[in-house]
Write a protein that holds these residues in place. Structure first.
Motif, short mmCIF file in Angstrom:
data_model
loop_
_atom_site.label_atom_id
_atom_site.label_comp_id
_atom_site.label_asym_id
_atom_site.label_seq_id
_atom_site.Cartn_x
_atom_site.Cartn_y
_atom_site.Cartn_z
N PHE A 38 24.30 137.53 24.29
CA PHE A 38 22.93 137.59 24.80
C PHE A 38 22.14 138.68 24.07
CE2 PHE A 38 25.85 136.43 28.24
CZ PHE A 38 25.41 135.15 28.52
N PRO A 39 22.02 138.58 22.75
CA PRO A 39 21.35 139.64 21.97
C PRO A 39 19.85 139.68 22.17
CG PRO A 39 21.90 137.78 20.55
CD PRO A 39 22.51 137.49 21.88
N GLU A 40 19.26 138.62 22.74
CA GLU A 40 17.80 138.56 22.88
C GLU A 40 17.28 139.39 24.04
OE1 GLU A 40 16.74 134.47 23.05
OE2 GLU A 40 17.27 134.07 20.98
N VAL A 41 18.19 139.84 24.92
CA VAL A 41 17.78 140.73 26.02
C VAL A 41 18.48 142.06 25.81
CG1 VAL A 41 17.31 138.92 27.70
CG2 VAL A 41 19.63 139.79 27.48
N SER A 42 18.00 143.11 26.48
CA SER A 42 18.56 144.44 26.26
C SER A 42 18.59 145.22 27.56
CB SER A 42 17.72 145.20 25.22
OG SER A 42 16.38 145.33 25.67
N GLY A 43 19.29 146.37 27.51
CA GLY A 43 19.35 147.26 28.66
C GLY A 43 20.08 146.65 29.84
N PRO A 44 19.67 147.02 31.07
CA PRO A 44 20.34 146.51 32.27
C PRO A 44 20.31 144.99 32.37
CG PRO A 44 18.96 148.39 32.82
CD PRO A 44 18.67 148.05 31.39
N MET A 45 19.24 144.34 31.86
CA MET A 45 19.15 142.88 31.96
C MET A 45 20.21 142.20 31.12
SD MET A 45 17.12 141.94 34.23
CE MET A 45 17.19 140.20 33.86
N GLN A 46 20.66 142.82 30.04
CA GLN A 46 21.74 142.25 29.24
C GLN A 46 23.02 142.22 30.07
OE1 GLN A 46 23.43 144.24 25.56
NE2 GLN A 46 22.11 142.69 24.63
N LEU A 47 23.23 143.27 30.87
CA LEU A 47 24.38 143.30 31.77
C LEU A 47 24.25 142.24 32.86
CD1 LEU A 47 27.00 144.88 32.23
CD2 LEU A 47 25.74 146.36 33.81
N VAL A 48 23.03 142.02 33.33
CA VAL A 48 22.79 140.97 34.32
C VAL A 48 23.20 139.61 33.76
CG1 VAL A 48 21.02 139.72 35.61
CG2 VAL A 48 20.97 142.21 35.55
N PHE A 49 22.80 139.30 32.52
CA PHE A 49 23.15 138.03 31.89
C PHE A 49 24.67 137.91 31.72
CE2 PHE A 49 19.53 135.49 30.25
CZ PHE A 49 18.50 136.26 30.78
N SER A 50 25.29 139.01 31.32
CA SER A 50 26.74 138.99 31.13
C SER A 50 27.46 138.73 32.44
CB SER A 50 27.20 140.32 30.52
OG SER A 50 28.57 140.30 30.24
N PHE A 51 27.02 139.39 33.51
CA PHE A 51 27.64 139.17 34.82
C PHE A 51 27.25 137.83 35.42
CE2 PHE A 51 28.55 143.87 35.27
CZ PHE A 51 29.92 143.70 35.31
N ALA A 52 26.13 137.26 35.00
CA ALA A 52 25.80 135.90 35.43
C ALA A 52 26.85 134.93 34.91
CB ALA A 52 24.41 135.52 34.92
N THR A 53 27.28 135.14 33.66
CA THR A 53 28.35 134.32 33.09
C THR A 53 29.65 134.60 33.81
OG1 THR A 53 27.23 134.56 30.96
CG2 THR A 53 29.42 133.58 30.94
N PHE A 54 29.88 135.86 34.21
CA PHE A 54 31.04 136.21 35.02
C PHE A 54 31.01 135.44 36.34
CE2 PHE A 54 32.94 138.87 38.34
CZ PHE A 54 34.19 139.15 37.80
N ALA A 55 29.83 135.35 36.95
CA ALA A 55 29.70 134.68 38.25
C ALA A 55 29.88 133.17 38.13
CB ALA A 55 28.32 134.99 38.86
N VAL A 56 29.58 132.60 36.96
CA VAL A 56 29.70 131.15 36.78
C VAL A 56 31.13 130.68 37.08
CG1 VAL A 56 29.82 129.38 34.96
CG2 VAL A 56 27.78 130.77 35.22
N ALA A 57 32.12 131.49 36.72
CA ALA A 57 33.51 131.11 36.96
C ALA A 57 33.77 130.86 38.44
CB ALA A 57 34.45 132.20 36.44
#
Length: 495
Positions: free
Chosen positions: A66-85
Motif C-alpha cells: 500500500f505505497p500510495e498511502v502513508s503514516g497511520p493510514m498505511q497501518l490501517v490498510f495493512s490491518f484491513a488486510t489482516f482483518a480480511v482473514a
C-alpha cells in the motif's frame, strides 16, 4: 453454561437418576495425554507463527503493498488486510468443526496446519505493488482468506482435542499448554522478524527481507503435520463413535437450535478474551512503531521479552484454575484490566523504555489469566457430540467480529482522534462486558467431567469414589435431558 429447562414440560417432571458403570469411566494414560498436549501445542505454535508474522511485519507490508498511502493510514490498510482473514474464519470454522465431529479431531488438525503453511508460503512469493500493481493486493487478500479459512478449524479443534485428552482434574493445567504453544509461535515469529531487522536493516527488510519468515512456513508445516498425524484420537470422541450414527448426525441447524444459549455466552467470553489477546500480542508491536515512534526492532524486542515472561504465568493460571476454578481466575484478570489499563498505557506512552516494559507486562499478566484458563473452559461449554462444531462456530464468529477487527478499529480510531489511549478504553470496555457475563451467566466446571462425557481420571483408584455419587459425576445429565426434550418437541411439531 446450562440451557434453562422448561419447567412446564410434563416429561421433565419424571426425573431419572443417571447411571454410571465402572467401564464407562475413562482412565487417561498420562504419557498419551502429555504427547497429545505437546503435539497439539507445537502444531498450534507453528500455525500461530505463520499467522503472527503478518502482524509483526504489518508496518513493512503496508509499505510494500500500500505505497500510495502513508503514516497511520498505511497501518490501517495493512490491518484491513489482516482483518480480511477473519471473514473466512467462520466459514472455515463451521466446515472443519462439523468435519471434526464426524471424522475425528486429529484429522482436521493435520489438514488445517498444511493449509496454513501453504497460504503463508504464498504470501512470501507475491510480487510487490511496484512490480504488478493492484494484482499484488488481490493475491495478498486471497492468501489471507485461505489463512483465515484454515485457522477457523485450527484453534477450536486444538482446544477440543486437548480438553478431551486430559484428566478432568488436570484439564486446566494441561490445556494451558496450548496457549504456551501459541506464545512460542508468536515469540518465534517476533524474534525472527527482530533478528532479521537488526541484521539486514529496515531498507533491506523492505526490499526483500520481509519474505524470509513466510518462506520458512513450508518446512515448519511439514514438521507440524508429522506430529499431528501420529496422534491418537481423543478418548471422548472414540467413546462417542460407539453410539449409533443417528445419534451422531448433528447439523449446524441442530447446534444453533438446541445449543444457542451456550453459543451466545461463549461468544461474549471469546469477545473480551480475543480483544485483550490481539491488542497485547498482535496490535502492540505496530502501536509502538507506527504510533509511538519506536524502532521496529526495539518494539518487537520488548514484546518478545514480555511473552517469554508470560509462559510460566500462563501455566500457573492453568494450574490454579484446577484448584480454585477458572471463573475466579478470569474475574481477577478482568478486574485488574478495568483498574490498570489506563495506568499501563500511560506507562507505554511515556517514552521511557523501562516504563514501556512495565506497562506491557501489567497487561500481559492479566491477559495470561485468560490464556491459562480459556483452552479448558471454552470446550466445556458444549456436549461431546457437538463440541468441535459448536465451539468452532462460537469462537470463530466472535473472533471474526472482534479479533480481526481489533487492530483495524484501534488504529483507525487513533488516526481519527489522535488519542493514544484508545486501546486502553477498548480494553476497559471489553473487560466490563466480560465481568458481567462471567459473573452472571458462566458456570464453572473446573475439575468436573466434560458435558456429555463420563469422568476422565488419571488413576484407577479414583473410580470407586466417583461411582459412589453418579449424579455428581454426571452433573450434566439433567441439562442433556432438557435438550433431548426440546429435540423431541421439535420432531413432534414437525419442525
Amino acid at each position: 453454561m446450562a440451557d434453562n429447562n422448561n419447567n412446564n414440560s410434563p416429561k421433565l417432571k419424571r426425573k431419572s437418576k443417571p447411571k454410571l458403570k465402572k467401564e464407562e469411566i475413562t482412565v487417561v494414560d498420562t504419557s498419551s495425554a502429555r504427547k497429545a498436549v505437546i503435539a497439539t501445542a507445537v502444531g498450534n505454535g507453528m500455525e500461530w507463527f505463520d499467522f503472527g508474522i503478518y502482524s509483526y511485519l504489518a508496518a513493512t507490508i503496508g509499505q510494500v503493498f500500500f505505497p500510495e498511502v502513508s503514516g497511520p493510514m498505511q497501518l490501517v490498510f495493512s490491518f484491513a488486510t489482516f482483518a480480511v482473514a477473519f471473514v473466512a474464519r467462520p466459514i472455515g470454522g463451521i466446515f472443519f468443526g462439523m468435519l471434526g465431529d464426524r471424522l475425528g479431531r486429529k484429522k482436521v488438525l493435520a489438514i488445517t496446519l498444511v493449509m496454513m503453511a501453504l497460504a503463508t508460503l504464498s504470501i512470501g512469493l507475491i510480487p510487490s505493488h511496484s512490480s504488478i500493481g493492484y494484482t499484488a493486493t488481490v493475491l495478498l487478500l486471497i492468501a489471507r482468506l485461505i489463512q483465515g479459512f484454515s485457522s477457523g478449524g485450527e484453534y477450536s479443534g486444538a482446544m477440543t482435542f486437548i480438553a478431551e485428552s486430559t484428566p478432568d482434574k488436570k484439564r486446566g493445567f494441561m490445556s494451558s499448554g496450548l496457549e504456551v504453544g501459541t506464545l512460542v509461535g508468536y515469540i518465534a515469529g517476533a524474534s525472527l522478524v527482530t533478528l532479521l531487522t537488526y541484521i539486514l536493516g529496515q531498507d533491506t527488510m523492505l526490499e526483500w527481507g520481509w519474505r524470509i519468515p513466510f518462506f520458512l512456513s513450508a518446512p515448519i508445516g511439514l514438521i507440524g503435520f508429522y506430529l499431528r498425524n501420529n496422534l491418537e484420537e481423543t478418548p471422548a470422541f472414540e467413546a462417542m463413535k460407539e453410539k449409533t450414527e443417528e445419534e451422531n448426525a448433528i447439523s449446524v441447524k441442530n447446534i444453533l437450535q438446541f445449543h444457542w444459549r451456550a453459543i451466545v455466552v461463549g461468544m461474549f467470553v471469546v469477545f473480551f478474551y480475543i480483544v485483550v489477546n490481539y491488542i497485547v500480542l498482535s496490535y502492540m508491536p505496530s502501536h509502538l512503531t507506527a504510533v509511538l515512534g519506536y524502532g521496529e526492532a526495539e518494539g518487537l524486542l520488548l514484546i518478545v521479552i514480555v511473552m517469554v515472561i508470560m509462559i510460566p504465568i500462563v501455566l500457573l493460571m492453568g494450574y490454579f484454575s484446577d484448584r480454585i476454578g477458572a471463573k475466579k481466575i478470569i474475574q481477577g484478570g478482568l478486574i485488574g484490566l478495568i483498574l490498570l489499563s489506563i495506568p499501563s498505557f500511560n506507562l507505554i506512552g511515556s517514552g521511557n523504555t523501562m516504563h514501556v516494559f512495565w506497562g506491557l507486562l501489567i497487561l500481559a499478566v492479566f491477559s495470561a489469566s485468560f490464556q491459562g484458563t480459556m483452552p479448558a473452559l471454552l470446550p466445556s461449554l458444549f456436549f461431546t457430540n457437538v463440541r468441535n462444531g459448536a465451539l468452532a462456530i462460537t469462537f470463530n464468529i466472535s473472533a471474526s467480529l472482534f479479533g480481526g477487527t481489533t487492530p483495524l478499529l484501534v488504529s483507525w480510531l487513533i488516526s481519527k482522534t489522535m488519542n493514544e489511549m484508545v486501546p486502553a478504553y477498548y480494553v476497559i470496555f471489553a473487560s466490563v462486558v466480560g465481568i458481567i457475563v462471567v459473573s452472571i451467566f458462566l458456570k464453572d466446571t473446573s475439575g468436573m467431567a466434560l458435558r456429555g462425557s463420563p469422568p476422565a481420571v488419571e488413576e484407577k483408584a479414583e473410580i470407586k469414589e466417583i461411582l459412589e455419587d453418579p449424579e455428581e459425576a454426571l452433573w450434566w445429565h439433567e441439562e442433556k435431558k432438557v435438550i433431548e426434550e426440546r429435540i423431541e418437541d421439535r420432531l413432534d411439531d414437525g419442525k
